[in-house]
Design a protein around this motif. Structure first.
Motif, PDB file in Angstrom:
ATOM      1  N   ALA A  33      39.776  39.628  51.844  1.00 13.64           N
ATOM      2  CA  ALA A  33      40.520  38.416  52.181  1.00 13.64           C
ATOM      3  C   ALA A  33      40.366  38.111  53.662  1.00 13.64           C
ATOM      4  O   ALA A  33      40.061  38.996  54.461  1.00 13.64           O
ATOM      5  CB  ALA A  33      42.003  38.568  51.846  1.00 13.64           C
ATOM      6  N   TYR A  50      46.408  33.047  53.663  1.00 13.63           N
ATOM      7  CA  TYR A  50      45.221  33.834  53.405  1.00 13.63           C
ATOM      8  C   TYR A  50      44.405  33.173  52.305  1.00 13.63           C
ATOM      9  O   TYR A  50      44.915  32.356  51.537  1.00 13.63           O
ATOM     10  CB  TYR A  50      45.577  35.270  53.002  1.00 13.63           C
ATOM     11  N   ASN A  52      41.380  34.723  49.490  1.00 12.49           N
ATOM     12  CA  ASN A  52      40.716  35.961  49.095  1.00 12.49           C
ATOM     13  C   ASN A  52      39.334  35.696  48.501  1.00 12.49           C
ATOM     14  O   ASN A  52      38.876  34.557  48.431  1.00 12.49           O
ATOM     15  CB  ASN A  52      41.595  36.768  48.146  1.00 12.49           C
TER      16      ASN A  52
END
Length: 115
Positions: A33, A50, A52
């Motif tokens: 990630a 984030y 991934n």
């Protein structure tokens, strides 16, 4: 080792937008990630957003609906579009990369939002 370099921070007024960028020094393999944390002096770092390896994204509660994370050129550039900024968004924003059991951090970029 991959190095990360953030850019795009600065001083803005409440309600303005900023776009942060994080450039990776080389192609990334076995990525888990990439994302952004932020930190206010004297406080713990908190997750901003984030993305991934499956292109799934996640956001901190404060970021959802205002911030958008994206990547370009594979994983060489990570961006964070921040809209409707608030004074409480003032912090140092750090890019991170989770790969091969390690976490690599950038040096951070300051975002200051005046009221």
């Amino acid at each position: 080792q991959v190095q990360l370099a953030e850019s795009g921070g600065g001083l803005v007024q409440a309600g303005d937008s900023l776009r942060l960028s994080c450039a990776a020094s080389q192609n990334i393999f076995s990525l888990i990630a990439m994302g952004w944390y932020r930190q206010v002096s004297g406080k713990q770092r908190e997750l901003v957003a984030y993305i991934n390896s499956g292109d799934n994204t996640g956001y901190g509660d404060f970021a959802r609906g205002r911030f958008t994370i994206s990547r370009e050129d594979g994983w060489r550039t990570l961006s964070l579009q921040m809209n409707n900024l608030k004074p409480e968004d003032t912090a140092v924003y750090y890019c991170y990369l989770s790969v091969g059991g390690r976490v690599i951090w950038g040096q951070g970029t300051q975002v200051t939002v005046s009221s």
